[in-house]
Motif scaffolding. Structure first.
Motif, mmCIF file in Angstrom:
data_model
loop_
_atom_site.group_PDB
_atom_site.id
_atom_site.type_symbol
_atom_site.label_atom_id
_atom_site.label_comp_id
_atom_site.label_asym_id
_atom_site.label_seq_id
_atom_site.Cartn_x
_atom_site.Cartn_y
_atom_site.Cartn_z
ATOM 1 N N ASP B 14 -10.429 1.888 2.639
ATOM 2 C CA ASP B 14 -10.076 2.917 3.630
ATOM 3 C C ASP B 14 -9.560 2.268 4.919
ATOM 4 O O ASP B 14 -8.633 2.742 5.549
ATOM 5 C CB ASP B 14 -11.314 3.772 3.963
ATOM 6 N N THR B 17 -5.793 1.504 4.570
ATOM 7 C CA THR B 17 -4.990 2.438 3.752
ATOM 8 C C THR B 17 -3.489 2.283 4.061
ATOM 9 O O THR B 17 -2.685 2.094 3.180
ATOM 10 C CB THR B 17 -5.363 3.898 4.082
ATOM 11 N N ASP B 18 -3.109 2.312 5.309
ATOM 12 C CA ASP B 18 -1.660 2.343 5.557
ATOM 13 C C ASP B 18 -1.149 0.976 6.022
ATOM 14 O O ASP B 18 -0.180 0.891 6.750
ATOM 15 C CB ASP B 18 -1.339 3.418 6.610
ATOM 16 N N ARG B 19 -1.809 -0.060 5.611
ATOM 17 C CA ARG B 19 -1.338 -1.389 6.054
ATOM 18 C C ARG B 19 -0.974 -2.195 4.813
ATOM 19 O O ARG B 19 -1.771 -2.249 3.851
ATOM 20 C CB ARG B 19 -2.450 -2.092 6.827
ATOM 21 N N ASP B 20 0.200 -2.850 4.795
ATOM 22 C CA ASP B 20 0.678 -3.501 3.565
ATOM 23 C C ASP B 20 0.686 -5.013 3.638
ATOM 24 O O ASP B 20 0.992 -5.681 2.661
ATOM 25 C CB ASP B 20 2.128 -3.017 3.266
ATOM 26 N N ARG B 53 -4.500 -1.582 -5.007
ATOM 27 C CA ARG B 53 -3.163 -1.122 -4.555
ATOM 28 C C ARG B 53 -2.191 -1.026 -5.724
ATOM 29 O O ARG B 53 -1.407 -0.085 -5.860
ATOM 30 C CB ARG B 53 -2.631 -2.121 -3.512
ATOM 31 N N ARG B 58 1.343 0.777 -5.020
ATOM 32 C CA ARG B 58 1.846 0.355 -3.681
ATOM 33 C C ARG B 58 1.531 -1.119 -3.552
ATOM 34 O O ARG B 58 0.402 -1.550 -3.784
ATOM 35 C CB ARG B 58 1.113 1.140 -2.575
ATOM 36 N N ASP B 87 -0.420 -6.734 9.413
ATOM 37 C CA ASP B 87 -0.704 -5.364 9.882
ATOM 38 C C ASP B 87 -2.189 -5.253 10.244
ATOM 39 O O ASP B 87 -2.601 -4.408 11.009
ATOM 40 C CB ASP B 87 -0.417 -4.344 8.772
#
Lengths: 1014, 222, 251, 141
Positions: B14, B17-20, B53, B58, B87
């Motif tokens: 969590d 979540t939006d970090r790659d 992922r 992703r 990130d």
């Protein structure tokens, strides 16, 4: 000692008979500096043990245990295997014999033949398969068993019709019909006879219907039925109609302890144990519950852990033990067999069984007798090699030694012990010629490729049709060329054949290949062969990886050839990925202190020390008490009647005289450090611990001996008429008047043995009692002598004593554990003994003047000593050997050996044999000045180590330790290379060479076409 | 040493979540010894996150680095050049690690991968137990080396509470009652009457309850 | 035997002798019963025993093979091979219960029209006397014959028979004919019995006793032959309910 | 359960028992699916959690470790330690929403050729029923 000049002695030995004993003797001598000629009449080494399915008491699979030895003897540089040959004559004297051999033709060149099996496929002629004891057929061209050494087929000329089909089918061009019998002459320094025995053929008995009904089989046939490589692939079925038997009967003493039919009055000493084993294994194999019954006279489970094995069979597996001699076996028409017998209770019983196994005993074969005759070896009345108890492995002819079942019927551990003993005996007078005839392979210096890019050569094998017949090998070869770092790829018919090896070496040198991948069979069998080949041209053996595309690919995916081809490509890609990351590993060698520490001054210790000294090395003999001789001092004579005392005195005198033996009396072992080849031990004198001495030695032999159990039962110690064996021997020695005058003497067996507290049999008390009874009878023929026993265990040729005792009128009464004989002496003098007679089924009373208790044998108390050496002792206190069957004299930790009663109670000749065996095993180490250690070991990278002790806690051999250096240290020579610590180390500080994380991950990455990433 | 447990994977997922592109930082100190934050655990966490992922299709790039310790500025300094290329950064050190990193690199986002739990030691391979609560005034010598502050659920100083039964604490059968052990040991040593004297109420000021603490070596700090 | 029964007999006539003899019988208007159906072959050596078994399968009541006399063969030795083949076929026919009387080997040279006719008459009477051959009753035996005659072992032994017994074998000795005879007979019995068992196996998992009933071979012999099939990879232990294992041919 | 799905299964086999049993299955010409790819290790104790996770990450549909019978390990207890690690990996996979049955540990002796084939068939069947690894489905889509 031969008076000949020592110069013309020959540094080689001939071993006749390549069974488990012959192989053990050959390996011991070859590894201690002598060239060995191993002669066998059959087409392969392995002997009787290769036919066995499982072995007692560990139930190990026999082939799994023996095949590493077969491979080792097959590849050994200093062992020349001469199959299909007989020893015709032996001239000359000890130290310089000339042996004439007759080499029978094999008609197939065993160097060219790769055992691919094509010739067997096409041969039109079938013949009885002796290996499977006539249960199935083989072809005229055959191989004894798949793991045979030499691994090559043979043509059986007396059934072959010469049709030439096999030559047409042979891809390796190995068939040579023009092969002729040849004679050859070899000069050797000594000879070891290990021709073994054959099984007794029960067709003599018509009452057992053996030759009339297929469901009556011998024990060896049943062993083949149980074996996974046998006629029924390990499924338990009976030969007549392949039904799974629900009831099987084992009949003991077939052709043993039998004077009217078989004229073999001796006991074959292994049949009781193998019948128990077969009954347990059969129960495991049978799909449905199996009722197993063993019909016996005396249950002879006298070896180590054998008594517990029998308990497990009876209580655990529910095997029925019926004490009765079966009268007849009557075949019924539906394949069943009706047994008629009389149990102890006396009424005649009939019971129908599905199968009957005849526990056939041992017998010396005609050829063995003829050979012994030719060599001038005296045979005893049972036509076994005549040996004295005090020199158990020497035959009547000097320089010729004997071991295994040709000396007398015995089990595998005893044969292996005698083999090592014979090896020590044979090489004792040749020690000046040690390393004189042995070959050493000169290897070029290893090239250093560390700077170079990996240049990989891939060699794909067809293995005749085994791979090529299923997978598309050319396609795999072409595919290999496309893989990264691969600069050369080829395929050939047999990569393992001699000529292919030669041109592989040429190509590697031409193209500068520095990593080799072979895609063929299993690394377990062929990796050492290829590693040695690339080492011969300077490549480190660890720059090598195999892809198993036969046993684990084409052989198991025969029905889907296309998938097998794809899988072969995957496996090659994975192997190449790992090959790119391989590094050369240095060969770790340690130097060796050429001396041996012997702990314990009894007969075993003395024989060991003398053995080491006579081999030319220093022996430190440490004895806790103030005198040498141990238990033997209390013994009068061996079972064959040879006086013991003069022998022991001579031993002690020789030991004191020999300047290579340093004797330390009243001394104990303080502290032991170091590993194989380099032990350092501090000795401290028993009476003042400050007086210590430090000695260095390369190996150690523990011969700490045992003592007689002082019984609490039967009023021992409270009445002078009640003695133990040692008391009786002493009384006989100073011919005590009371012995002569006593009218009734009673021996009570199993006093302290085979009880809950001590669930083992002390092996020698039956023999000792009967021998003493005969002596008493001689002293006073009118004396009434009774032996009250549970099982009379006069195993092997010792059965003669039992026969003679009965002839002399000594009476035997059997009791069982629940109602033993009862002694009470109400008025202190008069003894009253009551026991229930097993035949009358009613108690008898008698007033013996003399009671001798056959007391158990206990190990000497040595807890601290064993802890110093970190060697295990079992629940009874006896030392635990590395492997019950094939390493009965070694400890699991290298460089330590054991001998004598400390291992298990045994007779004096067995102790002497085991002591000489320990010497021979120690010679493997001490006879060299350096010793090589395995290179696949773990190593610590200090700056990654957080000293978190995980490796210290997790190593099964507690090798790693964190010292003041602040990081973990792993001693290279101690590490076994399992890698447990490597996978648990939280800091990834430890790497296992040749199996690093990167190399393993490279394989998984390669399978999914992922380039070697970080 | 400091003992910690790794956070459940779902919680860590969590966080990122939006970090790659992330960095996982291990620490060669206590967390390596208690097997939650060493080089091995960094690799395992990295692989687990990548698996998660990849399952959702992703991509996730993960770099790994393990420094000597995350509680000394000079070691933290070592990652200065690349720390901001990510990130997010996941620190597998004890609670000190992410804080030191955040102080040194304010613009970067740091996430803890482990829950720091207690001071303790390994009672056997793979098992660690609490021994010290860091109360600031050590009193174990009064209790024969068995600290009631850390090992009694209620930190009682004068004998066991009513809930102790058969040597175990009332809160759970796995937790032995430290007072039971103290009394037994005193009886063995024949010094039971030591417990007669009353231990006054503890001054908790030196413990965490007295607010965040600091310790200074006068001879070193200039 | 009612006269109305008309046996169907297949006749292989070798082009150079028997076929010519048959033509001559025609030209000389020599009469013989109309039961034979002729197939011309270049030499009696061309006749493979499988053709004969196939003929019986497809409805013929008998087969006549006729070639040149020994020594006259246009191809010198063709007919010598035919003799060996017919011997092995005869043995197999007896073994299978069909009986060797269904197949006859006769020699008739190009000039012997009468003897050819007599042969046909004689064979016709024998077959008539033997009665119609119902292939259905012998289905299993016929399939087994086909299998046995297709094994390399038997074909190789028949082929090599003369070479070994007349000239010399690979050891440059003459193979002892008695030994060879024994090897051949063992091979014939073994291959036929194995073929029968394979027939039984191919119909699904069967026990040894079931196989014995279906094939008429003694139980212990079935057990031994089954073992040979297993070692050759042609039979597998499929299942084992209770105490009776079932075997089947590998899938 | 689609039949054209060909799973990739990796098997870590210990040299002394499982790898020997695989060879024996070969010499007995037994049969098992060709998607089992065997990697030899000196002892299953050498297999690390990272090797199993890495295999799944690389795209393996199934991974299993085959070691000696408990108590018979050539190196005393390597197989017992590895069973614990396999349990840990199963727990991690279920946390990540991947079927834990994709990873398994087996014990057999070097004489159990048929048992090795049975295990290979059983794992092949189990993975075929589970279908491709979730990591591969997204990849393919």
């Amino acid at each position: 000692m031969s008076t000949k000049g020592t110069n013309n002695k020959v540094g080689s030995v001939m071993v006749v008979g390549a069974g488990v004993a012959g192989i053990q003797a050959s390996l011991d001598m070859a590894n201690a500096g002598y060239y060995v000629h191993l002669v066998d009449s059959s087409s392969s080494v392995g002997g009787l043990m290769a036919q066995l399915d499982k072995t007692f008491p560990t139930n190990d699979c026999a082939m799994c245990v023996i095949s590493p030895f077969l491979v080792e003897v097959g590849r050994h540089l200093n062992i020349n295997i001469i199959p299909n040959s007989e020893l015709e004559s032996l001239e000359g004297e000890a130290g310089a014999f000339t042996a004439k051999l007759k080499n029978n033709p094999r008609y197939i060149d065993s160097v060219k033949c790769t055992a691919c099996g094509q010739c067997r496929q096409v041969c039109p002629v079938t013949a009885v398969n002796e290996f499977d004891c006539r249960l199935d057929l083989r072809k005229a061209t055959f191989i004894k068993f798949p793991q045979a050494v030499p691994l090559s087929y043979t043509i059986d000329k007396n059934v072959c019709i010469g049709c030439g089909m096999c030559e047409k089918a042979c891809l390796a061009g190995a068939i040579s019909y023009s092969d002729q019998a040849r004679f050859s002459e070899i000069k050797v320094g000594a000879v070891v006879l290990a021709m073994g025995n054959e099984l007794f053929d029960p067709s003599l008995f018509d009452t057992y219907a053996y030759s009339r009904h297929p469901n009556v089989v011998t024990s060896l046939e049943f062993e083949r039925i149980l074996s996974a490589s046998g006629p029924y692939k390990g499924h338990l079925m009976r030969p007549y109609d392949r039904e799974v038997p629900q009831k099987i009967a084992w009949l003991q003493c077939i052709g043993s302890r039998d004077i009217n039919h078989a004229d073999h009055s001796y006991c074959s000493s292994v049949c009781c144990m193998y019948s128990i084993k077969q009954s347990m294994i059969a129960k495991e194999h049978a799909e449905t519950p199996l009722d197993a019954a063993i019909f016996y006279m005396d249950m002879r489970t006298h070896g180590k852990e054998f008594e517990r094995y029998r308990e497990r069979a009876e209580k655990g597996s529910g095997v029925r033990f019926i004490r009765s001699r079966v009268h007849t076996v009557e075949p019924l028409d539906d394949g069943g067999l009706k047994l008629k017998y009389i149990p102890e209770s006396g009424e005649v019983l009939e019971e129908v069984f599905d199968m009957v196994v005849l526990a056939a005993g041992f017998a010396t074969s005609k050829d063995t007798k003829a050979l012994a005759q030719r060599l001038g070896i005296n045979l005893n009345a049972h036509s076994y090699a005549q040996t004295s108890d005090l020199t158990p492995v020497s035959t009547s002819r000097e320089g010729v030694f004997v071991c295994g079942t040709f000396q007398s019927p015995k089990d595998i551990p005893q044969s292996v012990m005698e083999a090592s003993a014979a090896a020590a005996g044979a090489t004792q007078n040749l020690s000046e010629q040690r390393w004189s005839l042995t070959l050493t392979k000169e290897l070029p210096a290893e090239k250093n490729f560390s700077e170079e890019e990996p240049k990989i050569g891939v060699f794909v094998c067809n293995c005749g049709i085994n791979i090529g017949g299923v997978a598309d090998v050319p396609a795999v070869r072409e595919y290999a060329k496309t893989l990264p770092n691969v600069i050369h790829a080829e395929d050939n018919l047999f990569t393992c054949s001699q000529d292919t090896q030669e041109n592989i070496k040429k190509i590697i040198l031409e193209k500068g290949i520095n990593r080799v991948v072979v895609a063929s069979c299993s690394p377990r069998t062929h990796e050492p062969l290829f590693q040695e080949t690339i080492r011969e041209i300077g490549l480190n053996p660890y720059l090598f990886e195999m892809a198993n595309i036969r046993d684990q690919n084409t052989w198991v995916h025969m029905k889907t050839p296309q998938r097998a081809t794809d899988k072969a490509k995957d496996l090659v890609r994975m192997a190449v990925a790992k090959a790119a990351l391989l590094e050369s590993l240095p060969q770790v060698t340690l130097d060796v202190t050429q001396a041996v520490l012997v702990v314990g001054g009894g007969v075993a210790g003395l024989e060991a020390a003398l053995g080491v000294a006579r081999q030319g090395f220093v022996a430190f003999l440490v004895e806790r008490s103030n005198e040498l001789g141990g238990m033997a001092l209390g013994l009068n004579a061996t079972w064959q009647g040879e006086p013991v005392l003069p022998y022991v005195m001579q031993l002690i005198e020789d030991a004191k005289k020999n300047e290579r033996i340093k004797i330390f009396l009243e001394t104990e072992v303080g502290h032991v450090t170091g590993t194989i080849g380099n032990f350092t031990t501090t000795l401290k004198s028993a009476n003042n611990p400050l007086d210590t001495k430090v000695i260095n030695h390369g190996a150690a032999i523990l011969a700490t001996g045992g003592k007689e159990y002082k019984p609490h039962e039967y009023f021992y110690g409270k009445n002078p008429k009640i003695l133990t064996h040692f008391d009786l021997d002493a009384a006989v020695r100073n011919n005590d008047k009371a012995l002569k005058d006593s009218k009734i003497a009673v021996f009570i067996q199993c006093v302290g043995s085979r009880t809950e507290e001590r669930a083992y049999c002390s092996r020698v008390c039956c023999i000792h009692s009967i021998k003493s009874a005969l002596i008493l009878k001689k002293l006073n023929p009118e004396m009434q002598i009774f032996i009250i026993y549970r099982d009379i265990r006069t195993y092997g040729l010792r059965e003669d004593l039992y026969k003679e005792a009965r002839q002399q009128g000594i009476r035997f009464i059997r009791y069982n554990k629940d109602n033993p004989p009862v002694i009470d002496s109400d008025n202190g003098q008069e003894l009253k003994l009551t026991v229930k007679d097993h035949i009358l089924q009613r108690p008898i009373e008698m007033n013996p003047d003399l009671v001798v208790l056959a007391a158990a044998i206990l190990p000497n108390e040595n807890k601290t000593l064993f802890e110093h050496f970190k060697v295990p002792a079992n629940s009874d206190g006896f030392l635990v050997e590395a492997h019950a069957k094939l390493r009965p004299v070694d400890f699991a930790s290298e460089g330590l050996f054991l001998a004598g009663i400390a291992h298990y109670p045994k007779s004096i000749d067995e102790s002497i044999a085991q002591a000489k065996a320990a010497v021979s095993r120690a010679m493997r180490i001490v006879s060299k000045n350096t010793i090589a250690v395995d290179s696949v070991i773990a190593s610590v990278n200090p700056d990654r180590c957080a000293a978190c002790l995980t490796c210290v806690r997790t190593c099964p051999y507690n090798v790693p330790r964190v010292g003041e250096e602040g990081y973990a240290i792993i001693e290279p020579s101690d590490c076994h290379g399992c890698g447990c610590c490597v996978s648990e180390c939280p800091g990834k500080a430890i790497t296992l060479k040749h199996f690093t994380d990167d190399q393993i991950n490279a394989k998984t990455d390669a399978l999914f076409y992922i380039e070697a990433s970080c | 040493m400091i003992v910690a447990d790794r956070k459940p994977l779902s919680e860590i997922l969590d966080m990122i979540t939006d970090r790659d592109k992330i960095l996982i930082m291990g620490c060669k100190g206590c967390v390596t010894v208690c097997n939650v934050g060493g080089v091995k655990e960094v690799q395992i966490l990295s692989s687990s996150l990548k698996i998660a992922r990849k399952k959702e299709g992703r991509s996730l790039t993960v770099d790994q680095i393990t420094i000597e310790r995350q509680c000394d500025p000079e070691y933290i300094e070592q990652v200065k050049a690349t720390i901001n290329d990510y990130d997010a950064v996941i620190s597998m050190a004890c609670g000190v690690g992410p804080q030191f990193l955040s102080e040194a690199y304010p613009q970067q986002k740091f996430f803890p991968a482990v829950n720091t739990k207690f001071f303790g030691g390994a009672t056997s391979h793979g098992i660690w137990e609490e021994r010290c609560a860091g109360c600031g005034t050590c009193v174990i010598h009064y209790f024969d080396g068995l600290c009631p502050v850390a090992r009694c659920s209620k930190s009682l100083m004068n004998g066991p509470c009513g809930g102790s039964s058969k040597g175990y604490c009332e809160i759970s059968k796995e937790v032995p009652c430290i007072w039971d052990m103290i009394v037994k040991k005193k009886m063995e040593q024949g010094r039971l009457d030591d417990l007669l004297c009353f231990t006054p109420a503890k001054n908790w000021r030196t413990s965490r309850d007295g607010g965040p603490r600091k310790s200074v070596r006068e001879e070193l700090a200039i | 035997m009612n006269d109305s029964y008309k046996p169907k007999i297949l006749a292989f006539l070798c082009n150079w002798c028997s076929y010519a003899g048959a033509d001559l019988a025609g030209v000389s208007r020599i009469q013989y019963p109309p039961f034979i159906r002729v197939v011309r072959v270049m030499c009696s050596g061309r006749v493979d025993p499988l053709f004969i078994v196939n003929a019986l399968k497809e409805g013929f009541d008998g087969v006549l093979v006729s070639g040149c006399h020994i020594g006259d063969c246009h191809y010198l030795e063709g007919n010598k091979y035919t003799v060996k083949r017919m011997e092995i076929l005869a043995q197999l026919l007896d073994l299978s219960g069909i009986g060797r009387k269904r197949v006859h080997l006769r020699w008739a040279s190009a000039a012997e029209a009468k003897p050819f006719a007599d042969n046909v008459i004689e064979v016709s009477n024998i077959i008539k006397e033997a009665g119609p051959f119902n292939a259905k009753d012998h289905e299993m035996a016929l399939n087994a014959l086909t299998r046995a005659l297709s094994t390399t072992r038997l074909r190789w032994l028949v082929g090599i028979d003369r070479h070994l017994t007349e000239n010399e074998n690979v050891y440059h000795e003459k193979t002892d004919p008695i030994l060879f005879e024994k090897v051949k007979n063992d091979a014939i019995t073994a291959e036929y019995q194995k073929a029968l068992i394979q027939e039984a196996l191919s119909k699904g998992p069967v026990t040894v006793r079931e196989m014995a009933d279906q094939t008429g071979i003694a139980i212990y012999t079935v057990s031994k032959r089954l073992n040979e099939l297993e070692l050759g990879g042609m039979a597998d232990l499929k299942s084992c309910e209770g105490n009776t294992p079932r075997f089947a041919s590998p899938v | 359960m689609n039949h054209d799905f060909e799973p990739q299964i990796i098997a870590f086999c210990c040299k002394y028992c499982a790898y020997a049993a695989a060879d024996l299955a070969g010499s007995m010409r037994l049969n098992y699916p060709s998607n089992i790819k065997i990697i030899q290790v000196p002892c299953t104790g050498r297999v690390d959690i990272i090797h199993l996770l890495r295999a799944i990450e690389d795209g393996a549909d199934g991974v299993y470790v085959a070691g000696c019978m408990e108590g018979d390990c050539h190196f005393v207890c390597g197989n017992i330690k590895t069973r614990k690690k396999v349990e840990y990996v199963k727990k991690t996979l279920s946390e990540l929403g991947i079927e834990p049955e994709r990873v398994e540990m087996f014990n057999l002796s070097s004489a159990m050729g048929p048992r090795f084939a049975e295990i290979a068939n059983q794992m092949g069947e189990r993975i075929r029923n589970l279908g491709p690894s979730p990591l591969n489905i997204k990849q393919a889509a």
